[in-house]
Design an enzyme around this catalytic site. Structure first.
Site, PDB file in Angstrom:
ATOM      1  N   CYS A  58     -12.662   8.697  20.604  1.00  0.00           N
ATOM      2  CA  CYS A  58     -12.335   7.798  19.933  1.00  0.00           C
ATOM      3  C   CYS A  58     -13.206   6.642  19.658  1.00  0.00           C
ATOM      4  O   CYS A  58     -13.127   5.787  18.843  1.00  0.00           O
ATOM      5  CB  CYS A  58     -10.777   7.431  19.962  1.00  0.00           C
ATOM      6  SG  CYS A  58     -10.341   6.918  21.558  1.00  0.00           S
ATOM      7  N   ASP A 140      19.681   6.339  11.334  1.00  0.00           N
ATOM      8  CA  ASP A 140      18.376   5.838  11.639  1.00  0.00           C
ATOM      9  C   ASP A 140      17.469   6.317  12.776  1.00  0.00           C
ATOM     10  O   ASP A 140      18.086   6.911  13.782  1.00  0.00           O
ATOM     11  CB  ASP A 140      18.722   4.147  11.795  1.00  0.00           C
ATOM     12  CG  ASP A 140      17.558   3.319  11.648  1.00  0.00           C
ATOM     13  OD1 ASP A 140      16.328   3.662  10.877  1.00  0.00           O
ATOM     14  OD2 ASP A 140      17.493   2.188  12.173  1.00  0.00           O
ATOM     15  N   ASP A 200      18.019   5.169   5.924  1.00  0.00           N
ATOM     16  CA  ASP A 200      17.094   3.988   6.113  1.00  0.00           C
ATOM     17  C   ASP A 200      15.859   4.248   5.325  1.00  0.00           C
ATOM     18  O   ASP A 200      14.878   4.487   6.020  1.00  0.00           O
ATOM     19  CB  ASP A 200      17.129   3.498   7.421  1.00  0.00           C
ATOM     20  CG  ASP A 200      16.427   2.138   7.359  1.00  0.00           C
ATOM     21  OD1 ASP A 200      16.192   1.559   6.683  1.00  0.00           O
ATOM     22  OD2 ASP A 200      15.899   1.723   8.636  1.00  0.00           O
TER      23      ASP A 200
END
Length: 303
Positions: A58, A140, A200
């Site tokens: 990365c 949620d 949500d």
DNA sequence: GCGACAG
DNA sequence: ATCTTGTCGC
């Protein structure tokens, strides 16, 4: 109804491995290789939790404006690794960006395919009333890296009850693709619980009319209402409705309570239900579900 | 340069 | 969502 279960983390890390020796790319270019520039921040996030910086390089990913970008092992280490590859850095800026820039990823643009699938799923949604709205549940999910903590609080036949689950996720948060991240939680939590699901998130109020509430609603053939805490898109009209492309897709009960129908319910009934439940505020049952997921996560954190 | 960007 | 490696457009 089935949908694509793609491990976007694995797909993404394999893209990062394609960056040739001596080359760099950008967060945005990796997002485009995934199929959507809007995944750029998710690219940074997925790199930040990379478990194997030696196999998944990365350090080769930099900003579009040539700044080096961050690195979990420290900026000095990123600069050192880049220099070793022949990348010239001066004051944190990549000097030979142009000649070392790699963009020829071998990819089939998975997010584009998921967009097509979302449009197809959206076409199967219905916004007719008929489901009993007296029984309802709020759902949620909270996260700690790739671990998700989901909770469902239901009010059925006058009784409150709670269910919670914990699972690993294979899809990061990318605006517009929340369905692929959280539908597995909704399916598992709501299985066997009847009534309307309050989620949500958005439903119809979505670029492809396929927010999580619609996505999960169609997949499960359930009635769902999306209740988001902020506006994803569109503009408020004088009556509180949210307009996008001249269509009424949602309604703002207040600045932090954005309602849109998910599936098997109308916009008007969604508004009425959430207004009544929350008395004009964000519904407490959704807040409770959120608090529960946070408590689960904190309980699990290393002591 | 600042805001948008569901969670 | 958490406290965190972005990009684009106004």
């Amino acid at each position: 109804m089935n949908y694509t279960h793609l491990n976007l983390y694995d797909y993404f890390y394999n893209l990062v491995k394609q960056i040739p020796e001596g080359c760099i790319t950008t967060y945005g270019e990796l997002a485009r290789a995934l199929g959507d520039i809007r995944a750029a921040r998710a690219v940074g996030y997925m790199l930040s939790i990379n478990q194997d910086p030696d196999k998944i390089p990365c350090y080769k990913v930099v900003h579009t404006d040539r700044r080096m970008g961050k690195y979990a092992l420290g900026m000095d280490e990123k600069e050192k690794r880049l220099r070793k590859d022949g990348i010239r850095i001066s004051n944190g800026i990549v000097e030979n960006f142009r000649e070392r820039f790699f963009s020829d990823f071998k990819t089939d643009y998975p997010l584009k395919k998921l967009q097509d699938e979302q449009e197809n799923i959206a076409s199967m949604a219905n916004f007719r009333d008929g489901i009993d709205e007296d029984n309802f549940s709020a759902i949620d999910v909270s996260y700690d890296g790739r671990r998700g903590y989901g909770a469902l609080i239901s009010y059925n036949r006058g009784e409150y009850s709670i269910i919670n689950i914990e699972m690993e996720v294979d899809f990061p948060y990318i605006p517009g693709y929340l369905g692929y991240r959280e539908t597995p939680f909704v399916e598992k939590l709501a299985d066997g619980v009847d009534g309307v699901l309050l989620i949500d998130a958005n439903g119809l109020l979505h670029p492809r009319k396929c927010g999580l509430a619609t996505f999960a609603g169609v997949v499960m053939d359930r009635a769902t209402i999306g209740v988001a805490k902020s506006l994803l898109m569109g503009k408020l009209d004088d009556n509180g409705y949210i307009i996008y492309n001249n269509e009424k897709l949602g309604y703002a009960i207040n600045r932090h309570t954005i309602v849109s129908p998910g599936n098997k319910i109308s916009l008007e009934s969604s508004i009425r239900k959430i207004k009544l439940l929350g008395k004009g505020k964000y519904p407490y049952i959704l807040k409770q579900a959120h608090n529960e997921t946070v408590a689960m996560r904190k309980r699990r954190l290393p002591s």
